[in-house]
Design an enzyme around this catalytic site. Structure first.
Site, PDB file in Angstrom:
ATOM      1  N   HIS A 113     -17.541   4.139  14.264  1.00 52.15           N
ATOM      2  CA  HIS A 113     -18.712   3.552  13.612  1.00 52.15           C
ATOM      3  C   HIS A 113     -19.828   3.385  14.641  1.00 52.15           C
ATOM      4  O   HIS A 113     -19.610   2.745  15.672  1.00 52.15           O
ATOM      5  CB  HIS A 113     -18.381   2.186  13.018  1.00 52.15           C
ATOM      6  N   HIS A 160     -21.639   0.487   0.288  1.00 50.57           N
ATOM      7  CA  HIS A 160     -20.249   0.323   0.741  1.00 50.57           C
ATOM      8  C   HIS A 160     -19.373  -0.391  -0.292  1.00 50.57           C
ATOM      9  O   HIS A 160     -18.410  -1.080   0.058  1.00 50.57           O
ATOM     10  CB  HIS A 160     -20.185  -0.429   2.073  1.00 50.57           C
ATOM     11  N   HIS A 165     -21.740   8.043   2.718  1.00 47.03           N
ATOM     12  CA  HIS A 165     -20.748   6.958   2.779  1.00 47.03           C
ATOM     13  C   HIS A 165     -21.068   5.875   1.740  1.00 47.03           C
ATOM     14  O   HIS A 165     -20.690   4.721   1.909  1.00 47.03           O
ATOM     15  CB  HIS A 165     -20.702   6.372   4.187  1.00 47.03           C
ATOM     16  N   ASP A 183     -19.256   6.591  10.891  1.00 49.17           N
ATOM     17  CA  ASP A 183     -19.510   5.971   9.593  1.00 49.17           C
ATOM     18  C   ASP A 183     -20.528   4.835   9.692  1.00 49.17           C
ATOM     19  O   ASP A 183     -20.642   4.163  10.725  1.00 49.17           O
ATOM     20  CB  ASP A 183     -18.219   5.361   9.035  1.00 49.17           C
TER      21      ASP A 183
END
Length: 293
Positions: A249, A159, A155, A104
């Site tokens: 990540h 965010h 994604h 991510d």
């Protein structure tokens, strides 16, 4: 709450996030359907199952003809790596002990090293990419992710928590990434991961409209809390089970150095590492649906 069905589990947001080790303060009891990879595969249309079986038979025949069946590490044997990118490939997670590897919030300055590792290990992963300061600043990495056979996924742009903003803004958060990735690669993502795993019926509707399935996870190293690569490795291995989805990540310094050890031990334990789409095959991720082991 409604009773469970074989193909989908009715789960409260609070319960779902507790299961995925997220410490969030939620109010209310919004709910939505969650489909496990095994349920998705079991409910795949007959035509998709037949096509998958034909593809696997053709791949096996080609390998036998070439005399390479002894080297077929990525097909159905335990402890191998899937050889085909993104889609179904010649791995069969109905029979093979599979786990999906996902990253991510990139791409970042760490992504080229990660891609080197994945290439060396012959592993493909799914990259849930952020738009702002990532996709828009690192188009070369986005191109390389695609060129080397990994799965492009969304994604959001910045965010934002999609359940906390207006629907129109949530749609922009997703559509901007769709547009940016398509402009760079010519391909439009079909999967998205909502920030912090926060979704609801409205987010699902927006995702469906944009052609995006939602993908949560079952394994988290909480690598946003530590740069200790050994601890990240330990956390991943302790949680991983068949049909799991690993969340890491590629923006944190401790994560990429942990990847070789994670892959080595997963292989030792008989896992085949795949993309999300490979994990679901012969089913295809349906827009708007939420997938989680």
């Amino acid at each position: 709450m409604p009773k469970q069905t074989p193909a989908a589990r009715r789960t409260s947001i609070a319960g779902l996030l507790a299961a995925t080790s997220l410490a969030l303060v939620l109010s209310g009891c919004a709910s939505y359907d969650v489909t496990a990879p095994a349920d998705a595969r079991a409910d795949a249309p007959a035509a998709a199952v037949q096509a998958k079986d034909a593809q696997l038979a053709a791949a096996k025949g080609a390998k036998n003809e070439d005399g390479k069946n002894g080297d077929a590490k990525g097909s159905q044997g335990g402890g191998g790596q899937a050889t085909a990118p993104g889609g179904a490939g010649d791995v069969d997670c109905r029979k093979t002990k599979c786990v999906a590897l996902t990253f991510d919030a990139g791409p970042s300055e760490n992504t080229p090293r990660l891609l080197d590792i994945l290439k060396k290990e012959k592993v493909h992963a799914t990259f849930f990419m952020l738009g702002e300061n990532h996709v828009d600043k690192r188009p070369a990495e986005v191109k390389r992710i695609d060129a080397e056979g990994h799965e492009l996924a969304n994604h959001t742009w910045s965010h934002q928590i999609l359940t906390d903003i207006e629907p129109a803004e949530a749609k922009r958060e997703l559509s901007r990434v769709q547009d940016a990735v398509r402009k760079i690669t010519g391909k439009t993502p079909r999967l998205m991961r909502p920030p912090q795993g926060r979704t609801d019926e409205e987010v699902s509707k927006i995702s469906k409209d944009l052609g995006l399935a939602q993908v949560l996870w079952s394994v988290t190293a909480k690598d946003y809390q530590t740069n200790d690569s050994a601890l990240i490795t330990k956390r991943v291995l302790e949680q991983t089970e068949r049909d799991g989805i690993i969340l890491l990540h590629d923006i944190y310094k401790g994560t990429v150095p942990a990847v070789p050890g994670i892959l080595k031990e997963l292989k030792k334990r008989g896992y085949t590492v795949v993309t999300v789409s490979q994990l679901l095959s012969p089913a295809k991720a349906e827009p708007g649906m939420v997938y989680r082991p």
